[in-house]
Design a protein around this motif. Structure first.
Motif, PDB file in Angstrom:
ATOM      1  N   THR A   1      34.031 -90.937 -40.594  1.00  0.00           N
ATOM      2  CA  THR A   1      35.068 -91.177 -41.598  1.00  0.00           C
ATOM      3  C   THR A   1      35.402 -92.660 -41.709  1.00  0.00           C
ATOM      4  N   SER A   2      35.604 -93.088 -42.939  1.00  0.00           N
ATOM      5  CA  SER A   2      35.986 -94.485 -43.192  1.00  0.00           C
ATOM      6  C   SER A   2      37.499 -94.653 -43.208  1.00  0.00           C
ATOM      7  N   HIS A   3      38.248 -93.586 -42.984  1.00  0.00           N
ATOM      8  CA  HIS A   3      39.711 -93.614 -42.997  1.00  0.00           C
ATOM      9  C   HIS A   3      40.244 -94.147 -44.328  1.00  0.00           C
ATOM     10  N   GLY A   4      39.578 -93.810 -45.423  1.00  0.00           N
ATOM     11  CA  GLY A   4      40.029 -94.209 -46.754  1.00  0.00           C
ATOM     12  C   GLY A   4      39.518 -95.551 -47.241  1.00  0.00           C
ATOM     13  N   VAL A   5      38.853 -96.308 -46.392  1.00  0.00           N
ATOM     14  CA  VAL A   5      38.373 -97.644 -46.776  1.00  0.00           C
ATOM     15  C   VAL A   5      37.273 -97.541 -47.836  1.00  0.00           C
ATOM     16  N   LEU A   6      36.483 -96.470 -47.815  1.00  0.00           N
ATOM     17  CA  LEU A   6      35.417 -96.284 -48.801  1.00  0.00           C
ATOM     18  C   LEU A   6      35.942 -96.398 -50.229  1.00  0.00           C
ATOM     19  N   SER A   7      37.157 -95.939 -50.474  1.00  0.00           N
ATOM     20  CA  SER A   7      37.708 -95.975 -51.834  1.00  0.00           C
ATOM     21  C   SER A   7      38.080 -97.387 -52.287  1.00  0.00           C
TER      22      SER A   7
ATOM     23  N   MET B   1      34.176 -86.789 -50.801  1.00  0.00           N
ATOM     24  CA  MET B   1      34.959 -86.826 -52.035  1.00  0.00           C
ATOM     25  C   MET B   1      35.149 -88.257 -52.533  1.00  0.00           C
ATOM     26  N   ALA B   2      35.400 -89.208 -51.610  1.00  0.00           N
ATOM     27  CA  ALA B   2      35.564 -90.613 -52.004  1.00  0.00           C
ATOM     28  C   ALA B   2      34.255 -91.171 -52.550  1.00  0.00           C
ATOM     29  N   ARG B   3      33.138 -90.783 -51.950  1.00  0.00           N
ATOM     30  CA  ARG B   3      31.829 -91.213 -52.440  1.00  0.00           C
ATOM     31  C   ARG B   3      31.585 -90.672 -53.841  1.00  0.00           C
ATOM     32  N   ASN B   4      31.901 -89.400 -54.061  1.00  0.00           N
ATOM     33  CA  ASN B   4      31.712 -88.809 -55.379  1.00  0.00           C
ATOM     34  C   ASN B   4      32.584 -89.489 -56.427  1.00  0.00           C
ATOM     35  N   ALA B   5      33.809 -89.820 -56.073  1.00  0.00           N
ATOM     36  CA  ALA B   5      34.696 -90.533 -57.003  1.00  0.00           C
ATOM     37  C   ALA B   5      34.128 -91.916 -57.328  1.00  0.00           C
ATOM     38  N   ALA B   6      33.589 -92.581 -56.328  1.00  0.00           N
ATOM     39  CA  ALA B   6      33.016 -93.920 -56.529  1.00  0.00           C
ATOM     40  C   ALA B   6      31.770 -93.878 -57.408  1.00  0.00           C
ATOM     41  N   CYS B   7      31.066 -92.755 -57.404  1.00  0.00           N
ATOM     42  CA  CYS B   7      29.809 -92.627 -58.152  1.00  0.00           C
ATOM     43  C   CYS B   7      29.968 -91.876 -59.471  1.00  0.00           C
TER      44      CYS B   7
END
Length: 177
Positions: free
Chosen positions: A83-89, A141-147
């Protein structure tokens, strides 16, 4: 073979493994590590093979603290764990004009269980593919939002001990119930 020659050869092997992993999403691509004495050595070698010392890198520790470049400036996000702890977003996704400016995320997941059950489709996937990966569902989910807005997005590499798996921005990723 000298140590320097071995390092160069390993760099080539890790670069090629990362490219193959992004070309065939969801598959575990084996990569030979001459020294298995360091946990997550595969991920560190991939980082060294793909990027130079001037590349802005943000590192997320297992507890969520970050070091290095700010996430908004990072070209690479290195995540210690699933987990990136939200940093991915917060990392760059590129633009329609410059999609290659989207960041790459390298997860160091050696020894972690395969928690996410995912369904993949898209380029490089023959039809569709179900996989289990050591990745937190929040990060999926954050990856999907980013893509979501093509051609922008982020590419993910998951590196275990002696293997790498890729999820490029062009791959559709859905959670399997």
């Amino acid at each position: 073979m000298t140590y320097a020659t071995q390092e160069v050869m390993e760099g080539h092997d890790h670069f090629r493994a990362a490219m193959v992993a992004l070309s065939y999403p969801g598959r575990r691509i084996p990569v030979e590590d001459a020294s298995r004495t360091h946990r997550n050595r595969t991920g560190r070698q991939i980082l060294r093979a793909l990027y130079d010392d001037e590349t802005p890198v943000t590192t997320v520790a297992a507890d969520g603290t970050t070091t290095g470049a700010t996430p908004e400036e990072a070209r690479v996000l290195v995540v210690n764990g699933s987990t990136s702890h939200g940093v991915l977003s917060r990392i760059p996704r590129g633009t329609e004009e410059y999609p290659e400016r989207g960041a790459t995320v390298i997860y160091l997941v050696a020894g972690l269980p395969d928690a996410a059950h995912l369904h993949l489709t898209g380029p490089g996937v023959d039809g569709d593919l179900e996989v289990r990966l050591p990745l937190a569902l929040d990060d999926v989910m954050a990856r999907n939002a980013a893509c979501r807005e093509k051609p922008t997005g982020v590419d993910l590499l998951l590196a275990g001990d002696g293997w790498v798996t890729g999820l490029p921005r062009t791959t559709s990723v859905q959670q399997v119930d």
